[in-house]
Each structure stands twice: as structure tokens, then as C-alpha cells.
Scaffold this active site. Structure first.
Site, PDB file in Angstrom:
ATOM      1  N   ASP A 131      -3.316 -18.277   0.087  1.00  8.64           N
ATOM      2  CA  ASP A 131      -4.140 -18.689  -0.830  1.00  8.64           C
ATOM      3  C   ASP A 131      -4.740 -20.052   0.187  1.00  8.64           C
ATOM      4  OD1 ASP A 131      -1.641 -19.961  -0.839  1.00  8.64           O
ATOM      5  OD2 ASP A 131      -1.799 -20.725  -2.792  1.00  8.64           O
TER       6      ASP A 131
ATOM      7  N   ASP B  50      -6.460  -6.910   3.810  1.00 10.87           N
ATOM      8  CA  ASP B  50      -7.584  -6.272   3.243  1.00 10.87           C
ATOM      9  C   ASP B  50      -8.522  -7.272   2.713  1.00 10.87           C
ATOM     10  OD1 ASP B  50      -9.148  -4.330   2.098  1.00 10.87           O
ATOM     11  OD2 ASP B  50      -8.293  -4.394   0.248  1.00 10.87           O
TER      12      ASP B  50
ATOM     13  N   TYR C 225       0.755  -0.984   0.073  1.00  9.66           N
ATOM     14  CA  TYR C 225       0.149  -0.046  -0.177  1.00  9.66           C
ATOM     15  C   TYR C 225       0.912   1.186   0.114  1.00  9.66           C
ATOM     16  CZ  TYR C 225      -4.728  -1.958   0.835  1.00  9.66           C
ATOM     17  OH  TYR C 225      -5.856  -2.503   0.596  1.00  9.66           O
TER      18      TYR C 225
ATOM     19  N   LYS D 183       2.885 -15.269   1.992  1.00 10.94           N
ATOM     20  CA  LYS D 183       3.125 -15.942   0.912  1.00 10.94           C
ATOM     21  C   LYS D 183       4.741 -16.255   0.745  1.00 10.94           C
ATOM     22  CE  LYS D 183       1.550 -17.454  -3.261  1.00 10.94           C
ATOM     23  NZ  LYS D 183       0.880 -18.763  -3.304  1.00 10.94           N
TER      24      LYS D 183
ATOM     25  N   ASP E  58     -12.634  -9.008   4.036  1.00  7.00           N
ATOM     26  CA  ASP E  58     -13.868  -8.754   3.240  1.00  7.00           C
ATOM     27  C   ASP E  58     -14.153 -10.357   3.166  1.00  7.00           C
ATOM     28  OD1 ASP E  58     -13.534  -6.262   2.925  1.00  7.00           O
ATOM     29  OD2 ASP E  58     -14.294  -6.379   0.904  1.00  7.00           O
TER      30      ASP E  58
END
Ligand code: IPM
Ligand code: MG
Length: 359
Positions: A223, A247, A143, A191, A251
Site C-alpha cells: 500500500d 501486476d 495467480y 504485505k 499498471d
């Protein structure tokens, strides 16, 4: 009697509606408790760009810095999606606010309300008993990483995923501290099979873990975490992850609870904290008075607990939301085919119910 100063940043879309609702609940709680609140409004996002060309005006930052806590609605406006090359965007206001105030720890609790089991797209037996708290790093990673730019006459674009050991250490400490007060299980999501920044992340989490020997640590690739979250959400207690993975996963996790409209969050650093719903500005329903204010109202519970050290008042707010749901009242996003129409209440009416149910 102590008076706490609250900065109110309504922002865009449904932001003003849900902040208005939460403001009323805070006023009502303060009347019942032995403290008082003063409120100061300031502009952020599209509303601030319209008024000052700046998504985070200097004045807003000052109001926030002087406050004991900040309550924010949402930022974002569809106008900017038509031209993705525009660099002055409402979201920038929120990102600059997080960065300027050093709000590096984004705390996002995911809890299932028994009453809303039917609303989740997942089967009730899958979601029953889910109780997760995300610790999302909020001022670093892709970000904010530099360089971020266009090259090659605009035909190449790049962002930089970057973490320092110090950034990982401080959010890890917060997450481990939370784990100690919960089930003592921490899942760090990265990751590391592909990204160097994730390998540093993992190495640093392992280093910090040695200071919390009672906490059981597991590392998971993002994942796989995305899959496990809907396959077996009860597996998770504390989830520690970076800015972008957090983020996306929060959600996703919101659907365990049935609606993004129920989830509060706290963004914390070493000074003033920011409290806001996880949901966005929802331009499709803005101005209709039908937004679910509960995520923002539950954010005030986090605000009362974490910023004002008023756990009793925080409990009152949570109990009132719970009682409203238990009585069968639903905001439109929570209604389904079997909900009696008379029990579906718009923003103002459901807020009034919550206030009436304050113990
Ligand atoms: C969130 C939002 C923000 C983010 C946007 C509005 C910049 O999606 O708080 O999750 O990506 O952090
Ligand atoms: Mg988000």
C-alpha cells in the site's frame, strides 16, 4: 549467418495490429544487421478458443518451445466479461504459457521519455529522471495457488496466496543481479504486516541479500509502495515483488511514463523467453488501426537484447523510437490538446516512421 526463430502470438484485440508492426520493425532491423530471422505464427487466447476451444493449443506450445524467442500481442475479449463464471478464458492461455515455459521472472522497465513529459498525469518535476525496473514473480502466488474454487453452492469463493522459499529465491537472484548492474538499490514489496506468505517472502529476500552485500535493500508494504510510486518515483531503482502486487503496481507505474502504450516487458525463465507489451487487448480500439505499437516494438528491443544477444540491434530499435518521438510524431494515445493533428499518426504510419528512423 545465424537465423533465429521467432514465434509470433498475435492474440486478441489490438494484438494482431501491434505484433504486425513489431514484426515489420524486426524484419527491417535484421536487414541492417548480420543475422536473419524466421517467423512462425500460432494461436493464443480468444482467437485460439474460437478455432480449437483451447486458449493454449498444444501446437502453439510446440511452436514456442522450438523458438529462440516469443513475441506476443495481447489476450482478452469482452465476451467473457458478460459471464465471469466461464472458466475457459483467453487469459488462461497466457497464464498456461507462462507456467508451461517456467517464465517466473517478469521484467518491466519503467522509463520516462523526455518527449512525453506532458502526457503523464503527474507533474513533470515529479516524473523527471524516473528509471525503475520491476521484477515481478510470474508463475506463483495467488495467480496459481491451489485450492481455488467455489464452495457453498457457489456462494463462497477462494483463491490461495502461496509462495515457496525456492520460488522467492530464484526471482530474488534475478532482481539482485539486475540491481548490481544498476544503482544497487532494491526495494522488495510485500504485505508482511498481514500475510504469512509475505513474511516468508521478506525472510527469503533478506537471506539472498547477504549474497549481494553491495545492494542496499529496503522492504516496503504494497500500500505504501503504491503511494510512493506516484509521490516520488525516483526513489525506486529495482522493485522486486510477487505476482499480483507486480501486476497492479506496474499498471500504476505506467502512468509515470504517460501511457501504457509505451511499456515493454520480458518474461524469463531458464529456457525460451516471452516478450510482450504490458498493455492488454484494448477491445475498444481494436481493428481501427490506431493502437500505439511502441510497447510491442520496444518489446522487440528486449527480445533482441535478452533472447538473441544482439544488443546493437536492440539499441537501434530504441533509438528509432526515440527519434520518432523527438521528431514530434505521436500515436493517438500520446496526443494532447497542443499536438498538431498532422503529427498524430496511426499504427501503420508511425511504424513506418520508426523503420525510417532506424540508424
Ligand atoms: C499482465 C496482464 C495479465 C496478468 C492478464 C492478461 C492475465 O494483466 O500481464 O499484467 O494479470 O498477469
Ligand atoms: Mg496486468
Amino acid at each position: 549467418m545465424t537465423t533465429y526463430k521467432i514465434a509470433l502470438l498475435k492474440g486478441d484485440g489490438i494484438g494482431p495490429e501491434v505484433v504486425q508492426a513489431a514484426h515489420q520493425v524486426l524484419e527491417a532491423v535484421a536487414r541492417k544487421a548480420d543475422f536473419s530471422l524466421s517467423f512462425e505464427e500460432a494461436l493464443i487466447g480468444h482467437a485460439a478458443i474460437e478455432a480449437t476451444q483451447n486458449p493454449l493449443p498444444e501446437e502453439t506450445l510446440e511452436v514456442c518451445q522450438k523458438a529462440d524467442a516469443i513475441l506476443l500481442g495481447a489476450v482478452g475479449h469482452p465476451q467473457y466479461d458478460e459471464d465471469p463464471r466461464r472458466t475457459v478464458r483467453p487469459e488462461q492461455g497466457l497464464l498456461s504459457l507462462r507456467k508451461s515455459l517456467g517464465l517466473y521472472a517478469n521484467v518491466r522497465p519503467i522509463q520516462v521519455f523526455e518527449e512525453l513529459r506532458e502526457v503523464s498525469p503527474l507533474r513533470p518535476e515529479v516524473i523527471a529522471g524516473t528509471d525503475i525496473v520491476f521484477y515481478r514473480e510470474l508463475t506463483g502466488g495467488i495467480y496459481f495457488g491451489q485450492p481455488r474454487e467455489r464452495r457453498d453452492e457457489g456462494n463462497t469463493a477462494l483463491d490461495t496466496m502461496i509462495y515457496t522459499r525456492a520460488e522467492v529465491r530464484r526471482i530474488a537472484h534475478k532482481a539482485f543481479t539486475a540491481a548490481m548492474a544498476r544503482q544497487k538499490r532494491l526495494c522488495s514489496v510485500d504485505k508482511a504486516n498481514v500475510l504469512e506468505s509475505s513474511r516468508l517472502w521478506r525472510e527469503t529476500v533478506n537471506e539472498i541479500a547477504r549474497q549481494y552485500p553491495e545492494v542496499q535493500v529496503q522492504h516496503m508494504y504494497v500500500d505504501n509502495a503504491a503511494m510512493q510510486l506516484i509521490k516520488n518515483p525516483r526513489f525506486f531503482d529495482v522493485v522486486l515483488t510477487g505476482n499480483m502486487f507486480g501486476d497492479i503496481l506496474t499498471d500504476e507505474a505506467s502512468q509515470i511514463t504517460g501511457s501504457l502504450g509505451m511499456l515493454p516487458s520480458a518474461s524469463l525463465g531458464d529456457g525460451v523467453g516471452l516478450f510482450e507489451p504490458i498493455h492488454g487487448s484494448a477491445p475498444d480500439i481494436a481493428g481501427q488501426g490506431i493502437a500505439n505499437p511502441m510497447a510491442t516494438i520496444l518489446s522487440t528491443a528486449l527480445l533482441l537484447e535478452l533472447a538473441l544477444q544482439q544488443p546493437g540491434a536492440a539499441r537501434m530499435v530504441r533509438q528509432a523510437v526515440q527519434a520518432t518521438l523527438a521528431a514530434g510524431f505521436r500515436s493517438p494515445d500520446l496526443a494532447h490538446a497542443h499536438t498538431p493533428p498532422a503529427m498524430v499518426l496511426k499504427t501503420e504510419a508511425i511504424t513506418q516512421k520508426i523503420i525510417d528512423f532506424l540508424p
